[in-house]
Design a protein around this motif. Structure first.
Motif, short mmCIF file in Angstrom:
data_model
loop_
_atom_site.label_atom_id
_atom_site.label_comp_id
_atom_site.label_asym_id
_atom_site.label_seq_id
_atom_site.Cartn_x
_atom_site.Cartn_y
_atom_site.Cartn_z
N ARG A 435 0.83 -1.21 0.00
CA ARG A 435 0.00 0.00 0.00
C ARG A 435 0.86 1.25 0.00
N ASP A 439 1.17 4.32 -2.70
CA ASP A 439 0.97 5.72 -2.29
C ASP A 439 2.17 6.58 -2.66
N VAL A 502 -1.17 10.45 2.17
CA VAL A 502 -0.19 9.37 2.18
C VAL A 502 0.46 9.24 3.55
N ARG A 505 -1.86 7.62 6.16
CA ARG A 505 -2.02 6.18 5.94
C ARG A 505 -0.75 5.43 6.37
#
Length: 513
Positions: A435, A439, A502, A505
């Motif tokens: 992930r 990003d 970003v 997260r």
């Protein structure tokens, strides 16, 4: 002059003596095959060349000098994907043609190319035709005999077998090969285990080289994951060398990316590999990326301007805009390509490849290399993420203009390095690293668009000056400049929002300091 063709084929063998006695079944009526045209037989005699330690064979590359048949000459086959190879041919000569030798230089280096094995075949050729008589594929049944060339190795065994090849004609549907394989299975014929005649000949005659054992850190350790990533990028660097020399689409970009990934990994994982051994490699990789970058940047600029011109309404196209762009690109591309090829022929490039091999064969591992991969790689990712955060913060604190442009470019480089760190950690950390990699790619793309706009504006200024000096209307170049300026400003406005998303997260996943 060498010529090239894409070879899409599948090889088969008989499973029993009874199946071989029955021979190849009639394929008429299979997957659009309306007729089978017997084209007779040909006697082929090929000598395969390689280094004494068989570097080409290890990478699935074959280089042969063949007589007999309609395509006698030198043939170099480079793997593209399973069952797909690019075959590059050259006329018969006593020595390996210079052009073909250059295409294997990244693998051969300074080693000699010597005769490896001789393969003689009696080939029965049949053409598989559609209802209109057009060629769908060539079916060849080869009775093969393999032996060392010129009795140079009397102790080596010889080998004999029968092999069937089905090679698609240009433009034919690859699904034909699946249909043929299904029909063959019913007749007791299966796909070959060996990817090529050479691979089988080496195995069956006992002349295949044995790979040297290499020291490996323990499974699941940080060292194991880092070395696996470095090997993957080293292999990519080597494999894209001939593609750059052939001027294939995206080849320069992919080779440059491999060099950057290697350099980033060596910097990121200084706790795993001793930097006194890796820093000189980093300098050599930076030089290679810089030389390749000239050609890649020109490629990107030209495509960008072509697209932008195509987007403009016709009333805004004043003067010979496309002709000016073509003239500008041809002159610059000739020089950038010369630099790229010179970089690959530079002895320092071969020395770099040798040094990478040496590093991977005997890696300078530090104590962290023996620790579990998860914590070590996660720490490296957090460190690179923090470095990127600092670069973005510094850039956004500046007023728009030259200094901010430079700072945003530095942030772009940090984004690449952080992304590559997440990429290397993905096999160990799983979804969180995946992930984050995605990003960070979004951040890198945004910063890349901004930097491309900066470079584009400089080039457009030069184009407008050249156009004016030639007595052409420079209005369109000014319009394109204004559009690039607006796009760069939009990237700067979007960056804080994208980065904040970003960063939040990454914090939730524990991959931000």
């Amino acid at each position: 002059m060498a010529d090239t063709k894409r070879e899409i084929e599948r090889k088969f063998e008989f499973t029993t003596a009874e199946a071989e006695r029955r021979g190849v079944p009639d394929l008429a009526g299979t997957a659009g095959i309306a007729a089978v045209d017997d084209r007779g037989t040909a006697d082929l005699d090929a000598v395969y060349y390689d280094t004494p330690d068989q570097r080409l064979a290890a990478d699935g590359v074959t280089l042969r000098r063949r007589t007999g048949g309609p395509d006698a000459g030198w043939h170099l086959k480079l793997p593209v994907s399973p069952g797909v190879r690019d075959e590059i041919g050259a006329p018969l000569s006593d020595a390996v043609p210079r052009h073909l030798a250059s295409l294997v230089r990244s693998r051969v280096r300074d080693a000699d190319l010597v005769p490896l094995i001789r393969i003689r075949s009696t080939r029965r050729i049949r053409h598989l035709l559609d209802a209109d008589g057009a060629l769908l594929a060539e079916l060849s049944t080869d009775t093969v005999h393999a032996e060392p060339p010129h009795d140079e190795n009397p102790a080596a065994a010889t080998a004999d077998w029968t092999e069937i090849e089905v090679e698609l004609a240009d433009g034919a549907d690859p699904a034909l090969l699946d249909a043929v394989e299904k029909a063959f299975r019913k007749a007791g014929i299966r796909a070959c285990d060996s990817p090529s005649k050479l691979a089988r000949a080496l195995a069956d005659t006992g002349t295949a080289a044995t790979p040297a054992p290499r020291p490996e850190p323990g499974e699941g350790t940080a060292g194991a994951y880092v070395l696996a990533y470095l090997r993957e990028q080293r292999d990519s660097l080597v494999a894209h060398d001939p593609a750059v020399r052939r001027d294939l689409p995206d080849a320069v970009h992919q080779m440059r990316v491999a060099s950057r990934r290697l350099r980033s990994a060596l910097k990121t994982h200084r706790k795993v590999l001793d930097r006194t051994a890796t820093d000189p490699l980093g300098d050599a990789l930076r030089r290679l990326a810089r030389e390749l970058g000239v050609d890649r940047d020109q490629e990107v600029l030209h495509e960008r301007f072509r697209t932008r011109i195509g987007e403009l309404p016709h009333p805004l196209l004043l003067g010979p805009v496309r002709g000016r762009l073509r003239t500008w690109n041809n002159g610059r591309r000739a020089e950038s390509r010369r630099r790229a090829l010179a970089a690959l022929d530079d002895p320092r490039h071969l020395a770099l490849l040798d040094s990478l091999d040496a590093l991977l064969a005997d890696p300078p591992l530090l104590p962290a290399a023996g620790k579990p991969a998860g914590p070590v790689l996660a720490k490296a990712v957090r460190r690179e993420h923090g470095r990127l955060a600092g670069r973005i913060t510094d850039a956004l604190a500046l007023d728009p203009g030259h200094d901010r442009d430079i700072a945003l470019h530095a942030a772009r480089k940090a984004a690449k390095r952080a992304r590559y760190a997440a990429e290397a950690a993905e096999p160990a950390l799983g979804k969180p690293a995946k992930r984050l990699r995605k990003d960070l790619k979004a951040v890198q793309t945004l910063l890349g668009d901004h930097q491309d706009g900066v470079v584009a504006r400089d080039a457009l200024r030069d184009l407008s000056v050249q156009a004016a000096a030639a007595g052409e209307n420079a209005f369109t170049w000014g319009v394109l400049y204004a559009r690039e300026d607006a796009l760069a400003a939009r990237s700067e406005r979007d960056l804080p929002h994208v980065w904040d998303k970003v960063a939040r997260r990454a914090r939730k996943k524990g991959l931000r300091p």
